[in-house]
Design a protein around this motif. Structure first.
Motif, PDB file in Angstrom:
ATOM      1  N   ASP A  59       0.830  -1.206   0.000  1.00 33.52           N
ATOM      2  CA  ASP A  59       0.000   0.000   0.000  1.00 33.52           C
ATOM      3  C   ASP A  59       0.861   1.251   0.000  1.00 33.52           C
ATOM      4  O   ASP A  59       0.633   2.188  -0.765  1.00 33.52           O
ATOM      5  CB  ASP A  59      -0.898   0.032   1.251  1.00 33.52           C
ATOM      6  CG  ASP A  59      -2.088  -0.903   1.090  1.00 33.52           C
ATOM      7  OD1 ASP A  59      -2.191  -1.511  -0.003  1.00 33.52           O
ATOM      8  OD2 ASP A  59      -2.874  -1.027   2.044  1.00 33.52           O
ATOM      9  N   ALA A  60       1.869   1.239   0.893  1.00 32.95           N
ATOM     10  CA  ALA A  60       2.726   2.414   1.026  1.00 32.95           C
ATOM     11  C   ALA A  60       3.441   2.695  -0.284  1.00 32.95           C
ATOM     12  O   ALA A  60       3.524   3.841  -0.737  1.00 32.95           O
ATOM     13  CB  ALA A  60       3.737   2.201   2.143  1.00 32.95           C
ATOM     14  N   ALA A  61       3.936   1.632  -0.930  1.00 26.91           N
ATOM     15  CA  ALA A  61       4.670   1.797  -2.186  1.00 26.91           C
ATOM     16  C   ALA A  61       3.750   2.366  -3.256  1.00 26.91           C
ATOM     17  O   ALA A  61       4.124   3.288  -3.999  1.00 26.91           O
ATOM     18  CB  ALA A  61       5.239   0.462  -2.637  1.00 26.91           C
ATOM     19  N   SER A  62       2.520   1.844  -3.321  1.00 22.91           N
ATOM     20  CA  SER A  62       1.603   2.304  -4.354  1.00 22.91           C
ATOM     21  C   SER A  62       1.205   3.753  -4.105  1.00 22.91           C
ATOM     22  O   SER A  62       1.093   4.547  -5.032  1.00 22.91           O
ATOM     23  CB  SER A  62       0.402   1.366  -4.418  1.00 22.91           C
ATOM     24  OG  SER A  62      -0.789   2.081  -4.432  1.00 22.91           O
ATOM     25  N   GLU A  63       1.022   4.099  -2.812  1.00 26.99           N
ATOM     26  CA  GLU A  63       0.696   5.489  -2.484  1.00 26.99           C
ATOM     27  C   GLU A  63       1.831   6.427  -2.891  1.00 26.99           C
ATOM     28  O   GLU A  63       1.601   7.497  -3.441  1.00 26.99           O
ATOM     29  CB  GLU A  63       0.459   5.628  -0.976  1.00 26.99           C
ATOM     30  CG  GLU A  63      -0.997   5.875  -0.640  1.00 26.99           C
ATOM     31  CD  GLU A  63      -1.246   5.771   0.857  1.00 26.99           C
ATOM     32  OE1 GLU A  63      -0.504   6.439   1.610  1.00 26.99           O
ATOM     33  OE2 GLU A  63      -2.159   5.021   1.249  1.00 26.99           O
ATOM     34  N   ALA A  64       3.054   6.002  -2.620  1.00 27.50           N
ATOM     35  CA  ALA A  64       4.211   6.824  -2.960  1.00 27.50           C
ATOM     36  C   ALA A  64       4.280   7.014  -4.472  1.00 27.50           C
ATOM     37  O   ALA A  64       4.533   8.114  -4.975  1.00 27.50           O
ATOM     38  CB  ALA A  64       5.478   6.167  -2.446  1.00 27.50           C
ATOM     39  N   GLY A  65       3.995   5.911  -5.202  1.00 27.11           N
ATOM     40  CA  GLY A  65       4.010   5.989  -6.670  1.00 27.11           C
ATOM     41  C   GLY A  65       3.005   7.007  -7.165  1.00 27.11           C
ATOM     42  O   GLY A  65       3.325   7.848  -8.010  1.00 27.11           O
ATOM     43  N   ASP A  66       1.782   6.956  -6.601  1.00 24.53           N
ATOM     44  CA  ASP A  66       0.744   7.909  -7.002  1.00 24.53           C
ATOM     45  C   ASP A  66       1.192   9.335  -6.748  1.00 24.53           C
ATOM     46  O   ASP A  66       0.976  10.227  -7.565  1.00 24.53           O
ATOM     47  CB  ASP A  66      -0.548   7.634  -6.219  1.00 24.53           C
ATOM     48  CG  ASP A  66      -1.249   6.395  -6.757  1.00 24.53           C
ATOM     49  OD1 ASP A  66      -0.779   5.857  -7.782  1.00 24.53           O
ATOM     50  OD2 ASP A  66      -2.246   5.969  -6.145  1.00 24.53           O
ATOM     51  N   ALA A  67       1.813   9.544  -5.586  1.00 29.23           N
ATOM     52  CA  ALA A  67       2.240  10.896  -5.219  1.00 29.23           C
ATOM     53  C   ALA A  67       3.271  11.420  -6.209  1.00 29.23           C
ATOM     54  O   ALA A  67       3.201  12.569  -6.644  1.00 29.23           O
ATOM     55  CB  ALA A  67       2.815  10.894  -3.812  1.00 29.23           C
ATOM     56  N   VAL A  68       4.210  10.559  -6.604  1.00 32.39           N
ATOM     57  CA  VAL A  68       5.249  10.967  -7.557  1.00 32.39           C
ATOM     58  C   VAL A  68       4.609  11.328  -8.894  1.00 32.39           C
ATOM     59  O   VAL A  68       4.927  12.351  -9.510  1.00 32.39           O
ATOM     60  CB  VAL A  68       6.290   9.835  -7.739  1.00 32.39           C
ATOM     61  CG1 VAL A  68       7.201  10.138  -8.916  1.00 32.39           C
ATOM     62  CG2 VAL A  68       7.101   9.661  -6.474  1.00 32.39           C
ATOM     63  N   LYS A  69       3.645  10.467  -9.313  1.00 28.56           N
ATOM     64  CA  LYS A  69       2.972  10.700 -10.597  1.00 28.56           C
ATOM     65  C   LYS A  69       2.258  12.049 -10.572  1.00 28.56           C
ATOM     66  O   LYS A  69       2.351  12.838 -11.515  1.00 28.56           O
ATOM     67  CB  LYS A  69       1.963   9.571 -10.840  1.00 28.56           C
ATOM     68  CG  LYS A  69       1.812   9.236 -12.307  1.00 28.56           C
ATOM     69  CD  LYS A  69       0.884   8.060 -12.497  1.00 28.56           C
ATOM     70  CE  LYS A  69      -0.265   8.436 -13.372  1.00 28.56           C
ATOM     71  NZ  LYS A  69      -1.392   7.531 -13.278  1.00 28.56           N
ATOM     72  N   GLU A  70       1.553  12.287  -9.474  1.00 27.87           N
ATOM     73  CA  GLU A  70       0.793  13.529  -9.335  1.00 27.87           C
ATOM     74  C   GLU A  70       1.726  14.745  -9.395  1.00 27.87           C
ATOM     75  O   GLU A  70       1.446  15.734 -10.063  1.00 27.87           O
ATOM     76  CB  GLU A  70       0.057  13.515  -7.992  1.00 27.87           C
ATOM     77  CG  GLU A  70      -1.242  14.306  -8.004  1.00 27.87           C
ATOM     78  CD  GLU A  70      -1.982  14.106  -6.689  1.00 27.87           C
ATOM     79  OE1 GLU A  70      -2.070  15.076  -5.929  1.00 27.87           O
ATOM     80  OE2 GLU A  70      -2.439  12.962  -6.430  1.00 27.87           O
ATOM     81  N   ALA A  71       2.862  14.624  -8.683  1.00 28.56           N
ATOM     82  CA  ALA A  71       3.829  15.732  -8.651  1.00 28.56           C
ATOM     83  C   ALA A  71       4.374  15.997 -10.048  1.00 28.56           C
ATOM     84  O   ALA A  71       4.502  17.154 -10.473  1.00 28.56           O
ATOM     85  CB  ALA A  71       4.961  15.401  -7.700  1.00 28.56           C
ATOM     86  N   ALA A  72       4.654  14.926 -10.785  1.00 26.27           N
ATOM     87  CA  ALA A  72       5.192  15.068 -12.136  1.00 26.27           C
ATOM     88  C   ALA A  72       4.169  15.757 -13.036  1.00 26.27           C
ATOM     89  O   ALA A  72       4.502  16.654 -13.817  1.00 26.27           O
ATOM     90  CB  ALA A  72       5.550  13.699 -12.700  1.00 26.27           C
ATOM     91  N   GLU A  73       2.898  15.355 -12.902  1.00 25.23           N
ATOM     92  CA  GLU A  73       1.841  15.981 -13.712  1.00 25.23           C
ATOM     93  C   GLU A  73       1.743  17.463 -13.405  1.00 25.23           C
ATOM     94  O   GLU A  73       1.615  18.290 -14.300  1.00 25.23           O
ATOM     95  CB  GLU A  73       0.496  15.294 -13.426  1.00 25.23           C
ATOM     96  CG  GLU A  73       0.278  14.090 -14.335  1.00 25.23           C
ATOM     97  CD  GLU A  73      -0.890  13.223 -13.878  1.00 25.23           C
ATOM     98  OE1 GLU A  73      -1.686  13.680 -13.029  1.00 25.23           O
ATOM     99  OE2 GLU A  73      -0.991  12.089 -14.365  1.00 25.23           O
ATOM    100  N   LYS A  74       1.793  17.787 -12.104  1.00 25.04           N
ATOM    101  CA  LYS A  74       1.701  19.205 -11.705  1.00 25.04           C
ATOM    102  C   LYS A  74       2.875  19.996 -12.269  1.00 25.04           C
ATOM    103  O   LYS A  74       2.711  21.099 -12.764  1.00 25.04           O
ATOM    104  CB  LYS A  74       1.707  19.320 -10.170  1.00 25.04           C
ATOM    105  CG  LYS A  74       0.308  19.327  -9.603  1.00 25.04           C
ATOM    106  CD  LYS A  74       0.281  19.868  -8.189  1.00 25.04           C
ATOM    107  CE  LYS A  74      -1.083  19.627  -7.573  1.00 25.04           C
ATOM    108  NZ  LYS A  74      -0.987  19.041  -6.253  1.00 25.04           N
ATOM    109  N   THR A  75       4.073  19.413 -12.214  1.00 25.27           N
ATOM    110  CA  THR A  75       5.262  20.102 -12.732  1.00 25.27           C
ATOM    111  C   THR A  75       5.098  20.372 -14.221  1.00 25.27           C
ATOM    112  O   THR A  75       5.383  21.460 -14.706  1.00 25.27           O
ATOM    113  CB  THR A  75       6.518  19.245 -12.495  1.00 25.27           C
ATOM    114  OG1 THR A  75       6.527  18.847 -11.136  1.00 25.27           O
ATOM    115  CG2 THR A  75       7.774  20.021 -12.820  1.00 25.27           C
ATOM    116  N   ALA A  76       4.591  19.374 -14.952  1.00 21.35           N
ATOM    117  CA  ALA A  76       4.387  19.536 -16.394  1.00 21.35           C
ATOM    118  C   ALA A  76       3.388  20.658 -16.662  1.00 21.35           C
ATOM    119  O   ALA A  76       3.600  21.489 -17.546  1.00 21.35           O
ATOM    120  CB  ALA A  76       3.901  18.224 -16.994  1.00 21.35           C
TER     121      ALA A  76
END
Ligand code: HEC
Length: 170
Positions: free
Chosen positions: A39-56
């Motif tokens: 769960d923790a790993a998947s949550e972290a993955g989502d957070a990274v994805k979200e951050a990358a989208e926001k940066t773009a």
């Protein structure tokens, strides 16, 4: 952090428990720990994805703003050139190729043209709009005529500045 707490709790339970089903409990705890980690790993993955989208998104917005600003600067510069400086209009439209300031080349000099149009700014505007007659050197008008296609299509501000410049040469 919550997941880590769960993990610790699970490990403590497995360590402190005693009796015949110790092994079973330990396995359960281990399973829980694996789930929590997943769960923790998947949550972290989502957070990274979200951050990358926001940066773009932010980068795209910044690029758009920069392009808009650059366009505005160019427009302002163009306006300044066309609205104010008749000499630039004269140079940029190739008039200088045939009209020197004070000597006749292919066309009459600017001084000669200005001398013929003293107090006749409106007449020169008309001539350049293709609505007037040549008065300087009518026999050579055919050489000048193609340029009227350029001056006819100028906006009023450009044309007025151009004529002001041509009349200012003394
Ligand atoms: C290919 C050479 C050539 C170019 C380029 C040229 N002219 Fe001329 N121009 C002439 C000649 C030749 C005459 C003389 C004939 C005449 O008086 O119409 C002339 C005459 C004129 C006259 C006097 C018109 C009159 O009453 O007799 C004006 C004003 C003028 N040109 C403006 C311009 C402007 C503005 C440009 C640039 C947009 C330009 N010319 C570009 C050759 C040229």
């Amino acid at each position: 952090m919550k997941k880590l707490g769960l993990l610790l709790l699970a490990m403590m339970i497995s360590l402190s428990s005693c009796g015949g089903d110790n092994a079973k409990k330990a396995k359960e705890s281990a399973d829980q720990a694996v789930e929590a980690t997943k769960d923790a790993a998947s949550e972290a993955g989502d957070a990274v994805k979200e951050a990358a989208e926001k940066t773009a998104d932010v980068a795209e917005e910044a690029a758009e703003k920069t392009a808009d600003a650059a366009k505005e600067v160019v427009d302002t510069a163009k306006e300044a050139v066309s609205g104010v400086d008749g000499k630039t209009v004269f140079m940029n439209n190739g008039c200088i190729a045939c009209h020197q300031v004070d000597k006749k080349t292919v066309g009459p000099s600017l001084k000669t043209i200005a001398a013929s149009y003293v107090d006749k700014k409106d007449d020169m505007v008309k001539f350049l709009k293709g609505e007037g007659k040549a008065i300087v050197d009518p026999a050579q008008f055919a050489v000048m005529q193609p340029n009227l296609n350029t001056t006819k299509n100028m906006n009023d501000a450009d044309l007025s500045a151009l004529v002001d410049y041509m009349l200012s040469v003394k």
